[in-house]
Scaffold this active site. Structure first.
Site, short mmCIF file in Angstrom:
data_model
loop_
_atom_site.label_atom_id
_atom_site.label_comp_id
_atom_site.label_asym_id
_atom_site.label_seq_id
_atom_site.Cartn_x
_atom_site.Cartn_y
_atom_site.Cartn_z
N LEU A 31 44.04 -4.87 32.30
CA LEU A 31 42.85 -4.30 31.66
C LEU A 31 42.18 -5.36 30.79
CD1 LEU A 31 44.39 -0.82 30.76
CD2 LEU A 31 43.11 -1.49 32.83
N GLU A 32 41.04 -5.85 31.28
CA GLU A 32 40.36 -6.95 30.62
C GLU A 32 38.86 -6.66 30.49
OE1 GLU A 32 41.44 -10.91 31.78
OE2 GLU A 32 43.04 -10.16 33.07
N GLU A 33 38.13 -7.66 30.00
CA GLU A 33 36.69 -7.54 29.84
C GLU A 33 36.03 -7.45 31.23
OE1 GLU A 33 35.77 -11.07 27.75
OE2 GLU A 33 36.65 -10.40 25.87
N ARG A 87 40.88 -17.18 33.89
CA ARG A 87 42.01 -17.61 34.71
C ARG A 87 41.61 -18.22 36.04
NH1 ARG A 87 46.05 -12.61 34.14
NH2 ARG A 87 44.31 -11.49 33.28
#
Length: 401
Positions: A152-154, A3
């Site tokens: 909640l991401e990598e 992003r």
């Protein structure tokens, strides 16, 4: 999902930051909560990087009242204390506090997002659920928050222990801060979400945690316009039903869309027409959240193609933000049919309606009793006490009973 969040850290608007600092003398004063549909519609804004626009300018131009400020991270050097972007300690912050004060002074409010794609997350460094919750509680207390988002991401997304800390902390915060709007945001795929996303939902189910909303980000994953995003949302709806054990209406009411306006990091293109497609699906199916990344990007590219500060698609300033305003004003999701009652003359009779319950979901036209008054809900609400929500109160006071 990348992003382009930190692509323009050095471009923070000097006048915006200076104004914010000059206005803050401490933590922003507490304000009455907006209705939950505003927190559910709040688009993301980086207040310290990616050339942030003046939020009050955006509010005045669009009618927007809520922003999702990003991101709270662990310190870049390690530790279990909350910071903005890994660099600015929340404990000593005045700049973001000033931004929040300006937004509230203009009649709005903020949610704060923790996590994101870059940096080290507190769930990775705090070690326990209790320590993670304590770190986030500092943020809630500092800024008098009524809403918080767990993005909640990598790589944290793939770390079982870290996700357990994050979800356990979210459950703790929900219990310790009555009425707090809690959203959980995760990557999206054509199947709704991937293996780690379904593991995340299973973890929430196993600890008895039900946030106000689970949202997916259907971009940076081979998507092609709004129709592919709608397909992913419908698949995610099925996952919420099968993994959380919810019926269809409940799953829709707890489901959300977190899109990317314009050109994604994977060169997918999302135009206002694509947002319209998803908006129509979201409102017709009663989805509980509609947001996007980001307000910093919600303007045409002039003299730059930096994906962190402009959309790379034809648009006028704030065209995508206007979808948030429309969603906040749309009929909120309903989990039970509305109840229609016969009006009574205020002050006559007794309080025959059931007493208001903080834990219960109410929808438009539901009627309750509270503090010897009769109240009617204007839209979907949970945890908002009748008589205490100020100008944006969800409850209509029908008088003493």
């Amino acid at each position: 999902m990348r992003r382009s969040r930190l692509a323009a850290v050095g471009l923070a608007a000097a006048t915006f930051t200076a104004t914010a600092v000059s206005l803050v003398l401490g933590a922003p004063s507490a304000t009455a909560a907006l209705s939950n549909n505003w927190y559910a519609a709040a688009p993301y804004l980086m207040p310290q990087s990616n050339n942030p626009p003046d939020p009050v300018t955006v509010m005045n131009a669009t009618g927007l009242k809520a922003f999702q400020l990003a991101f709270i991270l662990a310190p870049n050097g390690g530790g279990c204390s909350p910071t903005w972007d890994g660099t600015s300690a929340v404990s000593s912050d005045t700049a973001v506090a000033g931004v929040i004060s300006r937004i509230r002074g203009a009649g709005g409010d903020v949610s704060v997002s923790v996590g994101g794609y870059g940096g080290t997350k507190l769930g990775q460094t705090c070690g326990t659920v209790a320590a993670t919750a304590a770190a986030y509680q500092q943020v809630i207390t500092k800024y008098s928050l009524k809403a918080i988002d767990f993005d909640l991401e990598e790589p944290e997304y793939e770390n079982t222990a870290a996700i357990a800390n994050e979800l356990g902390a979210a459950k703790t915060l929900q219990a310790n801060n009555p009425g707090l709007f809690v959203s959980v945001t995760m990557p999206g795929t054509a199947a709704g979400t991937g293996w780690f996303g379904t593991q995340l939902i299973d973890q929430a189910k196993s600890i008895g945690f039900s946030p106000n909303n689970f949202s997916i980000m259907p971009f940076d994953g081979g998507f092609n316009g709004g129709s592919s995003q709608v397909s992913a949302l419908e698949a995610f709806h099925g996952l919420l039903m099968s993994h959380m054990g919810w019926d269809s209406a409940t799953a829709y009411a707890h489901e959300g869309f977190s899109g990317m306006n314009g050109k994604s990091d994977a060169a997918e293109m999302f135009y206002t027409s694509d947002f319209q497609t998803v908006y129509d699906y979201a409102t017709s199916h009663g989805l509980g959240r509609f947001t996007f990344w980001s307000v910093n990007r919600d303007r045409a590219c002039v003299g730059t193609t930096d994906n962190g500060v402009c959309s790379n698609v034809p648009q006028n300033d704030w065209d995508f933000t206007k979808f948030s305003v429309r969603f906040a004003g749309a009929t909120p999701p309903q989990t039970t049919p509305p109840v229609t009652t016969t009006p009574t003359t205020p002050g006559n009779g007794s309080c025959t309606a059931a007493e208001w319950d903080r834990t219960k979901v109410y929808v438009k036209d539901n009627v309750v009793s509270h503090n010897s008054h009769k109240w009617t809900a204007k839209w979907w609400t949970q945890g908002e006490e009748p008589g205490t929500t100020g100008e944006w109160g969800v409850w209509q006071d029908n008088g003493a009973c």
